[in-house]
Every structure is written in structure tokens, then in C-alpha cells.
Design an enzyme around this catalytic site. Structure first.
Site, PDB file in Angstrom:
ATOM      1  N   PHE A 164       0.808  -1.224   0.000  1.00 38.27           N
ATOM      2  CA  PHE A 164       0.000   0.000   0.000  1.00 38.27           C
ATOM      3  C   PHE A 164       0.839   1.271   0.000  1.00 38.27           C
ATOM      4  CE2 PHE A 164       0.825  -0.189   4.606  1.00 38.27           C
ATOM      5  CZ  PHE A 164       1.043   1.153   4.888  1.00 38.27           C
ATOM      6  N   LYS A 188      -1.241  -7.058  -9.303  1.00 39.51           N
ATOM      7  CA  LYS A 188      -2.209  -7.169  -8.195  1.00 39.51           C
ATOM      8  C   LYS A 188      -1.773  -6.125  -7.165  1.00 39.51           C
ATOM      9  CE  LYS A 188      -3.162  -8.332  -4.501  1.00 39.51           C
ATOM     10  NZ  LYS A 188      -3.571  -7.331  -3.461  1.00 39.51           N
ATOM     11  N   CYS A 296       9.439   1.713   3.421  1.00 39.88           N
ATOM     12  CA  CYS A 296      10.322   0.602   3.785  1.00 39.88           C
ATOM     13  C   CYS A 296      11.743   1.095   3.994  1.00 39.88           C
ATOM     14  CB  CYS A 296      10.300  -0.463   2.710  1.00 39.88           C
ATOM     15  SG  CYS A 296      10.993   0.142   1.189  1.00 39.88           S
ATOM     16  N   GLU A 395       8.846  -4.019  13.101  1.00 34.96           N
ATOM     17  CA  GLU A 395       8.719  -2.947  12.110  1.00 34.96           C
ATOM     18  C   GLU A 395       7.400  -2.243  12.418  1.00 34.96           C
ATOM     19  OE1 GLU A 395       7.607  -3.908   8.032  1.00 34.96           O
ATOM     20  OE2 GLU A 395       8.895  -2.311   7.301  1.00 34.96           O
TER      21      GLU A 395
HETATM   22  P1  NAD Z   1       1.509  -6.607   2.997  1.00 32.63           P
HETATM   23  O1  NAD Z   1       2.536  -7.664   3.041  1.00 32.63           O
HETATM   24  O2  NAD Z   1       0.413  -6.637   4.003  1.00 32.63           O
HETATM   25  O3  NAD Z   1       0.778  -6.598   1.563  1.00 32.63           O
HETATM   26  C1  NAD Z   1       1.517  -6.620   0.371  1.00 32.63           C
HETATM   27  C2  NAD Z   1       0.697  -7.332  -0.694  1.00 32.63           C
HETATM   28  O4  NAD Z   1       0.445  -8.672  -0.270  1.00 32.63           O
HETATM   29  C3  NAD Z   1      -0.660  -6.677  -0.939  1.00 32.63           C
HETATM   30  O5  NAD Z   1      -0.914  -6.660  -2.324  1.00 32.63           O
HETATM   31  C4  NAD Z   1      -1.625  -7.583  -0.194  1.00 32.63           C
HETATM   32  O6  NAD Z   1      -2.900  -7.636  -0.793  1.00 32.63           O
HETATM   33  C5  NAD Z   1      -0.954  -8.936  -0.246  1.00 32.63           C
HETATM   34  N1  NAD Z   1      -1.248  -9.754   0.935  1.00 32.63           N
HETATM   35  C6  NAD Z   1      -1.501  -9.308   2.200  1.00 32.63           C
HETATM   36  N2  NAD Z   1      -1.733 -10.353   3.020  1.00 32.63           N
HETATM   37  C7  NAD Z   1      -1.616 -11.475   2.272  1.00 32.63           C
HETATM   38  C8  NAD Z   1      -1.731 -12.879   2.564  1.00 32.63           C
HETATM   39  N3  NAD Z   1      -2.011 -13.322   3.790  1.00 32.63           N
HETATM   40  N4  NAD Z   1      -1.531 -13.739   1.557  1.00 32.63           N
HETATM   41  C9  NAD Z   1      -1.245 -13.315   0.322  1.00 32.63           C
HETATM   42  N5  NAD Z   1      -1.134 -12.006  -0.005  1.00 32.63           N
HETATM   43  C10 NAD Z   1      -1.308 -11.097   0.954  1.00 32.63           C
HETATM   44  O7  NAD Z   1       2.284  -5.199   3.032  1.00 32.63           O
HETATM   45  P2  NAD Z   1       1.656  -3.754   3.130  1.00 32.63           P
HETATM   46  O8  NAD Z   1       1.138  -3.554   4.513  1.00 32.63           O
HETATM   47  O9  NAD Z   1       0.762  -3.477   1.975  1.00 32.63           O
HETATM   48  O10 NAD Z   1       2.971  -2.867   2.919  1.00 32.63           O
HETATM   49  C11 NAD Z   1       3.839  -2.516   3.941  1.00 32.63           C
HETATM   50  C12 NAD Z   1       4.987  -3.478   4.028  1.00 32.63           C
HETATM   51  O11 NAD Z   1       5.699  -3.508   2.793  1.00 32.63           O
HETATM   52  C13 NAD Z   1       6.034  -3.072   5.060  1.00 32.63           C
HETATM   53  O12 NAD Z   1       6.472  -4.224   5.724  1.00 32.63           O
HETATM   54  C14 NAD Z   1       7.157  -2.466   4.227  1.00 32.63           C
HETATM   55  O13 NAD Z   1       8.443  -2.506   4.812  1.00 32.63           O
HETATM   56  C15 NAD Z   1       7.094  -3.327   3.024  1.00 32.63           C
HETATM   57  N6  NAD Z   1       7.719  -2.676   1.879  1.00 32.63           N
HETATM   58  C16 NAD Z   1       8.935  -3.147   1.493  1.00 32.63           C
HETATM   59  C17 NAD Z   1       9.583  -2.536   0.447  1.00 32.63           C
HETATM   60  C18 NAD Z   1      10.917  -3.024  -0.011  1.00 32.63           C
HETATM   61  O14 NAD Z   1      11.344  -2.578  -1.057  1.00 32.63           O
HETATM   62  N7  NAD Z   1      11.587  -3.903   0.695  1.00 32.63           N
HETATM   63  C19 NAD Z   1       8.983  -1.454  -0.217  1.00 32.63           C
HETATM   64  C20 NAD Z   1       7.732  -1.020   0.196  1.00 32.63           C
HETATM   65  C21 NAD Z   1       7.106  -1.657   1.257  1.00 32.63           C
END
Ligand code: NAD
Length: 510
Positions: A164, A188, A296, A395
Site C-alpha cells: 500500500f 495485483k 520501507c 517494524e
Molecule cells: P503486505 O505484506 O500486508 O501486503 C503486500 C501485498 O500482499 C498486498 O498486495 C496484499 O494484498 C498482499 N497480501 C496481504 N496479506 C496477504 C496474505 N495473507 N496472503 C497473500 N497475499 C497477501 O504489506 P503492506 O502492509 O501493503 O505494505 C507494507 C509493508 O511492505 C512493510 O512491511 C514495508 O516494509 C514493506 N515494503 C517493502 C519494500 C521493499 O522494497 N523492501 C517497499 C515497500 C514496502
């Protein structure tokens, strides 16, 4: 196109917009009967309802992408370049519209949202050089009369699953190189702020991208699992939290896919006693609270060596009351709300947790949050945090900055190297020798020297170490091109009666 942008960015006050999928060059209303709410985090109002895709809808997108791949992979590099220049122009012309959508659904302030689009545009610009990026090697006369050359070819249909916190830029990290390399793409996006992907789809169509090359399917775990299990998706890029990144990597690779899965982070900023304290304080406040800490690459732990701690805490405290928290559309706001009420509440729970664990809360963001129904939390500063506390280990992903005090540089580096995450890290010092030693020995993928958020420029690649990345290749840049292509080496000889003979031995080159 202006109308399309207007339709996306009107504030939709009181009206809940339906957000559908984008398959084969057009909007397709979801038919699964499942959907989820999208909010304006600054007001707390629901602004949209996004369709959640079923397994069948994911398959429809994959079939469209598969059909499109057959001709897209034959499009010449010069045509692809021309198209990417048009895409670059359109995204650039609609940068404000995209940014406004980000503010309306994610909450980040407009200036920050424009910065997000600008960094994504850099990746698109990098992809305008795709002929250079796909160049192979050539060895004439590798053996007598035999030439050897290498080429890189697209994988086919590839998928991207995004978080997000960067609803425009992170998808650009994926679709731009994937498509430039000749693949077709299924995105997605996060279900929390899905509209930027839909505007992107409209812009790509307007630029002339053939139908089916770029598709958007919304949804939750059902959609993600369908992508991970679909036999006709060759590779998946993921960016999100560490537990889901690990799951995506394990499930995707088990299903025979190439996977790069970028996870969460706990980024440390080390401040040495010789650092420029004003510069370090400006950096800590900017990198800790920018985008409400929902990056992140946000700095979440300050590791202060020796007397740097008292100096820095004082300098940060002077700056905190000046941080303007408010609706991201207000040009005076410097920090917006968090993405959802649940996330805001989870982040604020760490303030009590910190003091229960023995840390010292210097600034409590609950006291400085603006009134109203928006998902706001003010800036929070917690001193005397130690590594066994949850506020250190987890985090938090919000505007909560922790301070750990250590005696030596060696202790500071040990903390970073023992941390299970390894995304970004920074050191603030005037000592070039120490900085050089630091870059040599620190276990993290992206290192800043007096730079708090060292996000690599588009012609390098982005990625962490340890639990911040599962897979072998970093995202965008040269490694992105490698990820979305497979190598082929051709050994060729043309008829020459003087060298032709039967020889059952293993081919020799001499
Ligand atoms: P998230 O892991 O909750 O969601 C990411 C994606 O996975 C979304 O599209 C979501 O729909 C999907 N998802 C969520 N739960 C799922 C499940 N149980 N099974 C399958 N798919 C699922 O992450 P978020 O809250 O959207 O984003 C924040 C996180 O992303 C933080 O941990 C941040 O550090 C990380 N992030 C990392 C980077 C990087 O480059 N390393 C960059 C941006 C964000």
C-alpha cells in the site's frame, strides 16, 4: 484523457466509487461477489469499494496476457523504445493526477506523492534505453568457423504484487522493465489504495500499449494465491511485509516460478559523535516521519554513539513541534495520516508498549494528532530503547522514531548486523575512513553515508539483505532486466566443406 484523470481525482465526497479490474485493455467489473473498502485516510470516509478477483478472473487476465505476449514479444526494440517515450510523456503530464490519487487513498502529502511519481518515472526513463539494456555478447571465431553469441529473451506472462505504501512507484519498478523486456504483465496492487493502478492502465492504453500487455486484478489472498499457483505465470515480483514475502517466495518457487520478494525493514541510522548534528537531526526527522513513517526505507532507529545522543535528542526536540500534520491536500501539511484506522491504532499501541518495556517516551504522537475522523497520529520519539524491546524488534511502520544509546562504533555496527532485517542503513559522520569501513562491513543492501534514505537511482538496483529480500535478484535497474529475461547462448557455424567432418568426441574449441 483529461476527463479520465478528472474522474479519478475528483474528491468523490459522499460517493463511493466502484473500482474494477483492467483486463485486455478495458475495465471489467468483478463478478466474484467479494470486495473491500477504500478510505480517504484524511477524513476517515469510505471513498471506494474495490472488487476482489476470483481464481477465474485471475485466469481471464492471464489468458489475455498470454494472447498479447505472442505479438508483443515480436515488437521491435525501436518500436518499444518509441512507445516507452510516449508512456514517459503521459505519466509525466499526469504526474499531478497520479499524486493526487495517492494522497486521496494513501494519505501521504501531495509533495511527497509527487516525489513518489518522480522516482517511478526515473525507472520508466531507464526503460527507454531498452535496446542498450538487452544487448548481448558476441565472440567471433570462438572455434574455427564457429561464432558464439548471447541474447536475452522475455519470460512470458509475469506478475507483480505490490504494497500500500507506494501505490504508483512500486508497480512502476515492476511493469516498466517487465514490459520493456517483452513480457506481458498482471498487476495485483494493494487493495487499500488501488486507483493509481487503474489510472496507470488508462495512461498505458492512451500511449498505445497493445491490449492485454498490462492488466490489473484487485484482491486479497485469493487473488495472490491464484497468481502464485497459475501454471502460465512465469515469474512473480513481490514487495510487502516480510511474512508475506517469505510466503510468496516459498509458494511461487514451489510452483516453478522465478520469484523476487522484497520484505519489511528496520532501518538504523548511526550517528557518530563527530557528525554534523544539525544535518543529522534534519535527516532523522525527515526520514523518520516523512510519509508518516510508512516507507520501507524510513529510518526507525537512531543509534547514537557516545555524546551524539544528548546532542541529537536536543536538536530533534527543537524540530518536532514544527512538523505540520494534516490533510495531505493542504499545501502546508508535511505529514499526513496513516493508511487505515487499524494501522494507526496498531502503531499507537507501540507508544504504551515502549513505556511499559522501560523506554522513555519524549514525544507522544497521540497528543499532537489533529482532531477529526482522519487516521492521524502525530510524531512520536522514544528514547532509551534497547534491542530486546518490541519497539526495537518490530517494524512499526508509522511516525515512531526510537533512539538507542551505545558506547562505541563497533557496538552500533553489531546491532545492525545482528538485526534480522537488512534493507537500508545510514551512518552520519565526518570521518571518511570510518564511513568506508562501515560500507565494507555492514550487512544491509542499501547504505547511506550522511544520506538517510539511500534509495538507489534507477540505473542501479534496489533490494535488501536477510529478511528484507527473498530471491537472488534486486528490483529495477540492471538486475530488474536480468530478472525479467532469460539468457540464451547461440553457437553457430555456416556450411564450410573444408571444416566439415564426422567427430564423435566432445566438442573442442581449439
Ligand atoms: P503486505 O505484506 O500486508 O501486503 C503486500 C501485498 O500482499 C498486498 O498486495 C496484499 O494484498 C498482499 N497480501 C496481504 N496479506 C496477504 C496474505 N495473507 N496472503 C497473500 N497475499 C497477501 O504489506 P503492506 O502492509 O501493503 O505494505 C507494507 C509493508 O511492505 C512493510 O512491511 C514495508 O516494509 C514493506 N515494503 C517493502 C519494500 C521493499 O522494497 N523492501 C517497499 C515497500 C514496502
Amino acid at each position: 484523457m483529461t476527463e479520465v484523470a478528472d474522474q479519478f481525482t475528483e474528491e468523490r465526497s459522499g460517493e463511493v466509487a466502484r473500482i474494477s479490474h483492467w483486463i485486455d485493455g478495458q475495465r471489467v467489473e468483478g463478478s466474484s461477489g467479494r470486495s473491500g473498502p477504500v478510505y480517504n485516510p484524511a477524513t476517515g470516509e469510505q471513498s471506494g469499494e474495490v472488487d476482489f478477483a476470483s481464481v477465474e478472473e485471475i485466469d481471464a487476465a492471464v489468458q489475455a496476457a498470454k494472447r498479447a505476449f505472442a505479438s508483443w514479444r515480436t515488437v521491435s526494440l525501436s518500436r518499444r523504445t518509441e512507445l516507452f517515450f510516449r508512456i514517459r510523456e503521459l505519466v509525466h503530464d499526469h504526474a499531478e493526477d497520479l499524486a493526487k490519487l495517492l494522497t486521496l487513498e494513501h494519505g501521504k502529502v501531495l509533495s511527497d506523492a509527487k516525489g513518489e511519481v518522480a522516482r517511478g518515472l526515473e525507472v520508466i526513463e531507464f526503460c527507454c534505453g531498452i535496446p542498450e539494456l538487452l544487448k548481448g555478447g558476441y565472440s567471433e571465431q570462438a572455434s574455427t568457423g564457429i561464432d558464439v553469441y548471447s541474447i536475452r529473451q522475455p519470460l512470458g506472462v509475469v506478475g507483480g504484487i505490490t504494497p500500500f505504501n507506494f501505490p504508483a512507484m512500486v508497480p512502476m519498478w515492476m511493469w516498466a522493465p517487465a514490459i520493456a523486456c517483452g513480457n506481458t504483465f498482471i498487476l495485483k496492487p494493494s487493495e487499500k489504495d488501488p486507483s493509481a493502478s487503474m489510472l496507470t492502465a488508462e495512461l498505458l492504453k492512451e500511449a498505445g500499449l497493445p491490449d492485454g500487455v498490462f492488466n490489473v486484478v484487485h484482491g486479497d489472498k485469493v487473488a495472490v494465491d491464484a497468481v502464485l499457483e497459475h501454471p502460465e505465470i512465469a515469474a512473480v515480483s513481490f514487495v510487502g511485509s516480510t511474512p508475506i514475502a517469505r510466503y510468496v517466495y516459498e509458494t511461487g518457487t514451489k510452483n516453478g516460478k522465478r520469484v523476487q520478494a522484497l520484505g519489511g525493514a528496520k532501518n538504523h541510522m548511526i550517528v557518530l559523535p563527530d557528525a554534523d548534528i544539525d544535518m543529522a537531526a534534519d535527516a532523522a526527522v525527515s526520514a523518520g516521519y516523512g510519509s508518516a513513517g510508512e516507507r520501507c526505507m524510513a529510518v526507525s532507529m537512531l543509534v547514537c554513539v557516545g555524546h551524539a545522543a544528548d546532542d541529537l535528542v536536543g536538536a530533534i526536540q527543537e524540530r518536532l513541534p514544527k512538523v505540520k500534520v494534516g490533510n495531505g491536500l493542504d499545501p502546508d501539511s508535511e505529514m499526513g495520516p496513516l493508511v487505515t484506522r487499524e494501522h494507526r491504532d496498531k502503531v499507537s499501541s507501540y507508544i504504551d508498549r515502549g513505556s511499559e518495556e522501560g523506554a522513555k517516551v519524549i514525544a507522544d504522537g497521540r497528543e499532537s494528532a489533529p482532531d477529526g475522523d482522519g487516521f492521524f497520529l502525530g510524531v512520536t520519539l522514544i528514547d532509551e530503547v534497547t534491542p530486546e524491546m518490541d519497539v526495537y524488534k518490530d517494524e512499526i511502520f508509522g511516525p515512531v522514531l526510537g533512539i538507542t544509546r551505545v558506547g562505541t562504533y563497533e557496538e552500533a555496527v553489531r546491532l545492525v548486523n545482528e538485526n534480522p532485517y537488512g534493507n537500508g542503513v545510514a551512518i552520519f559522520t565526518r570521518d571518511g575512513g570510518v564511513a568506508r569501513q562501515f560500507q565494507f562491513e555492514v550487512n544491509a543492501g542499501m547504505v547511506g553515508v550522511n544520506v538517510p534514505i539511500p534509495v538507489p537511482v534507477a540505473y542501479y538496483s534496489f533490494g535488501g539483505w536477510k529478511n528484507s529480500l527473498f530471491g537472488d535478484l534486486h528490483i529495477y535497474g540492471p538486475e530488474g532486466i536480468q530478472f525479467y529475461t532469460q539468457g540464451k547462448v547461440v553457437t553457430s557455424r555456416w556450411p564450410d566443406p573444408t571444416t566439415s567432418k564426422v567427430d564423435l568426441g566432445f566438442p573442442q574449441t581449439r
